[in-house]
Design an enzyme around this catalytic site. Structure first.
Site, short mmCIF file in Angstrom:
data_model
loop_
_atom_site.label_atom_id
_atom_site.label_comp_id
_atom_site.label_asym_id
_atom_site.label_seq_id
_atom_site.Cartn_x
_atom_site.Cartn_y
_atom_site.Cartn_z
N GLU A 80 0.84 -1.23 0.03
CA GLU A 80 -0.06 -0.13 0.15
C GLU A 80 0.77 1.42 0.00
O GLU A 80 0.46 2.18 -0.76
CB GLU A 80 -1.16 -0.03 1.19
CG GLU A 80 -1.95 -1.18 1.26
CD GLU A 80 -3.03 -0.67 0.19
OE1 GLU A 80 -3.03 0.45 -0.48
OE2 GLU A 80 -3.92 -1.72 -0.19
N SER A 119 -52.98 -13.51 -15.82
CA SER A 119 -53.93 -12.58 -16.04
C SER A 119 -53.75 -11.17 -15.54
O SER A 119 -54.38 -10.24 -15.92
CB SER A 119 -55.38 -13.21 -15.76
OG SER A 119 -55.55 -14.08 -16.72
#
Length: 771
Positions: A102, A382
């Protein structure tokens, strides 16, 4: 003075010319000083507004807080039992790994920032395709503590404040303390914060027990925990771990031999089984499907809810969410077994806010499980009819609720595929209202054919439902739709025609105290008259149609049922599916809530809904709406001024009959209506209606070739297949269909299956089929 002396004198008095290079450097120096002063002043101006940062802030976790619609805190994203480890307990091996990958010059930085690192990252990003970060560990710690990772927030102001706070942290805390804060704060994927917690989660070890390979795996995850997750992508996780090991070798923290040995170790070495991780927190289990959508929503807004320390204000009503969860998971409830599944979405029709949702039932302690409320892979049967058929007919053709429609033998155009209703019977002429309430398939498809697929698809798109361009007419009785889509679409019928995109989050407060508020995007999807007329018809579904079992006395509500059958190929492959249906739906709404429910089995080709299971969605809806009824005022819908009521039927003003005929009475005068509308092929639509004889019992309409039935549906308590009644009549075909005769005798027969229409949904049958 002689003439020779005068030029010499003039030369002595002339100013000396400065060298151009010297002038250039002079002005360059002035420019640089000016820029430096201006930059310093701007930096100071930005830095003065930097948020405060305390040791408690630096030591706290990075998880975001979730609030409910009432503003009360519900939960946090991330592990609730984060293991904080002090600096003296952090192994040197882990510190070396983190620093090596890092921020190699971490211990030499005295400003909290690394100008060389920033310059190197800038050159790398300009000259290569790879992106390299320039932030130090201290800067990352500050960002995790008080700033968001949203791209639009990476402004010059924020960078200046980040640099200033990094300097303050470097001044106030030792390097070992900064590294301690960082190692305990970083997000490690799967809701885990801190490397000590991650060591237990992934390897079931303390930090001091980790191998070099395992240490490198953890050290490499914070930059992209989702990408480097060893469960999700072992290959990427391995590559990242090896990068860390290479950095440790370069930084002389391990030998080349140690690095090679660690790289030869499988990423799964010592990794705990994924399924061993469970959550027992009741609140999180109840909220799980909603939280999953909130996380996606927040990420779509550019934030990372796991590391940005956000306050996320959602629209969830926790009481409703809890009720949904309890009803679905109760033993002895409306569900007949533990394998039967459901997906439920509840939205507020007036603003699009998602009130609650259920992603499934009997799921155990699994986090972020499959959310069936947002999965659009099952046909809605439906419940599509108001969206694709009758809504567009009112919107584009000005049809009244009394529009004559034909329930007679019908074959899909260009095919030999015959369309059937659930009972394989035809009821002849009826009104649009009767066809919708009784969920007849043939009238719905005939209506869609007259409207045209293009216009109907446009109407559905306005309601958030995209119809595939390859779809045929069968989409008029079902298409792949999620419960959330259906709930939002029906909300537009409730509120007078406005479609709101479903909304989970109404406000996000970032760690620096800035509020970001959100409202649902919306658009006018239909005329208020269309919404009102559909609603008026759908009220009848509860009183005399396919959802009488969900009727709640006195409550103003409208809704629609839906089921889908299996196609003939599936039935041929598994005879056990005979007399079962694939999916069962119930969607209904009031002025204040819109509820859509799907029920079925995940492995539908192995098991279908049989017998009373087909009625579960209707019964579950009644339970939910009964609870919601206590949280709302019971308000009826107000009729728009351009809608005219004549008897029990509704008309667009200007198209109503010349004389009102009292329902049930006879009249010798026939009323004409010519709405001037046209189908997409340009043919005019003319219709006429006259008095008709009355039928007996629910769903028993009769008609003759010379008149259109205007009977209102009778009262009853049965649903589709459970309605008894008799009626005879001669059916007059429309649109070139051959005339036929049929007798409806009601009865309790099982569901039937029509031939499949290629790959379309022609097998979708009428809604609410229950024996």
């Amino acid at each position: 003075m002689s003439d020779k002396e005068q030029p010499e004198l003039r030369r002595q008095h002339q100013p000396k010319k400065r060298h151009p290079i010297r002038r250039f450097f002079k002005w360059l120096a002035i420019l640089l000083v000016t820029v430096l002063l201006a930059g310093t002043a701007l930096f100071a101006y930005y830095a003065k507004d930097a948020p405060a940062i305390t040791q408690d802030d630096l030591q706290s976790g990075g998880s975001s807080i979730i609030y409910g619609a009432d503003g009360k805190q519900l939960t946090r994203l991330g592990s609730q039992n984060r293991t904080y480890v002090t600096g003296d307990k952090i192994p040197q091996q882990l510190k070396d790994a983190v620093v090596s990958i890092e921020d190699r010059r971490f211990y030499q930085e005295f400003l909290g920032v690394d100008p060389l690192r920033i310059a190197s990252a800038f050159v790398n990003n300009v000259t290569t395709d790879s992106l390299q970060g320039g932030s130090t560990i201290t800067q990352q710690l500050v960002k995790l503590t008080v700033f968001s990772t949203k791209a639009s927030d990476q402004t010059l102001r924020r960078k200046a404040q980040e640099a200033w706070l990094s300097f303050k942290v470097t001044r106030d805390y030792s390097k070992d303390q900064v590294l301690e804060f960082y190692i305990n704060k970083v997000y490690m994927g799967n809701g885990i914060y801190g490397m000590a917690t991650a060591a237990k989660y992934y390897f079931n070890k303390d930090l001091s027990q980790l191998s070099i390979a395992q240490t490198a795996t953890l050290a490499g995850m914070p930059q992209a925990p989702e990408s480097y997750d060893p469960y999700k992508d072992p290959s990427k996780a391995t590559n990242r771990r090896n990068q860390v090991l290479n950095a440790m070798v370069t930084n002389k923290k391990i030998t080349a031999q140690q690095g090679a040995a660690a790289k030869a170790t499988a990423i799964t070495d010592g990794l705990q089984p994924k399924e061993s991780h469970q959550s027992n927190d009741t609140t999180d289990l109840v909220l799980d499907p909603y939280l999953k959508q909130v996380i996606d929503d927040v990420k779509a807004k550019g934030y990372n809810p796991y590391i940005d320390n956000l306050k996320i204000y959602t629209n969830v009503d926790y009481d409703v969410q809890k009720q949904l969860y309890d009803l679905a998971n109760a033993d002895g409830g409306v569900f007949t077994n533990n394998l039967m599944q459901t997906g439920v979405a509840i939205t507020n029709p007036n603003n699009g806010q998602v009130v609650a949702m259920l992603g499934g039932r009997k799921l155990g302690n699994v986090r972020l499980a499959l959310n069936r409320a947002v999965t659009a892979d099952r046909s809605n049967g439906s419940t599509m009819k108001p969206i694709m058929d009758y809504g567009p007919a009112i919107e584009y053709l000005n049809w009244p609720t009394s529009e004559p429609v034909s329930d007679t033998a019908y074959t899909y155009p260009g095919t030999d595929i015959q369309l059937y209703d659930w009972d394989r019977q035809y009821m002849g002429q009826m009104t649009m209202r009767q066809a919708l309430v009784q969920s007849r398939n043939v009238p719905a498809i005939r209506t869609l054919e007259k409207v045209g697929l293009s216009r109907a698809s446009t109407f559905a798109s306005g309601l958030g439902i995209k119809i595939p361009s390859t779809a045929g007419l069968s989409v008029g009785i079902g298409s792949d739709v999620s419960p959330l889509q259906l709930s939002a679409a029906y909300s537009a019928f409730s509120n007078g025609g406005t479609y709101y995109e479903p909304q989970y989050v109404n406000k996000i407060t970032t760690a620096d105290g800035v509020d970001h508020t959100y409202s649902a995007a919306h658009r006018q999807a239909m005329k208020a008259s269309t919404a009102y007329m559909i609603t008026d018809m759908l009220k009848g579904v509860f009183t005399s149609g396919t959802a009488t079992a969900a009727n709640i006395s006195g409550l103003y509500q409208a809704g629609k049922t839906g089921t889908t059958d299996y196609d003939s190929t599936t039935l041929a492959n598994n005879s056990a599916l005979n007399n079962t249906v694939r999916d069962s739906w119930m969607a209904g709404y009031t002025r204040h809530f819109s509820v859509a429910i799907w029920t079925g089995y995940d492995q539908a080709n192995k098991r279908g809904l049989a017998g009373s299971e087909q009625n579960t969605a209707i019964l579950f809806y009644r339970q939910i709406m009964s609870y919601l009824a206590e949280k709302q005022t019971n308000t009826d819908w107000k009729k728009p001024s351009d809608v005219v009521r004549s008897g029990q039927e509704l008309y667009i003003r200007g198209t109503q009959p010349a004389a009102t005929v009292t329902p049930g009475s006879s009249s010798s005068s026939e009323s004409q209506r010519n709405d001037g509308s046209a189908a997409e092929d340009g043919s005019a639509q003319n219709s006429s209606s006259s008095s008709a004889s009355s039928g007996t019992g629910p769903g028993a309409e009769s008609s003759s070739a010379s008149s259109t039935t205007e009977n209102q549906p009778g009262t009853g308590t049965g649903t589709d297949q459970g309605q008894d009644g008799t009626g005879t009549g001669t059916d007059q075909g429309q649109g070139g269909a051959a005339s036929s005769s049929s007798t409806n005798t009601g009865g309790t027969g099982g569901t039937t299956t029509p031939p499949a229409e290629s790959s379309s949904n022609s097998n979708n049958q009428g809604g609410g089929q229950t024996p």
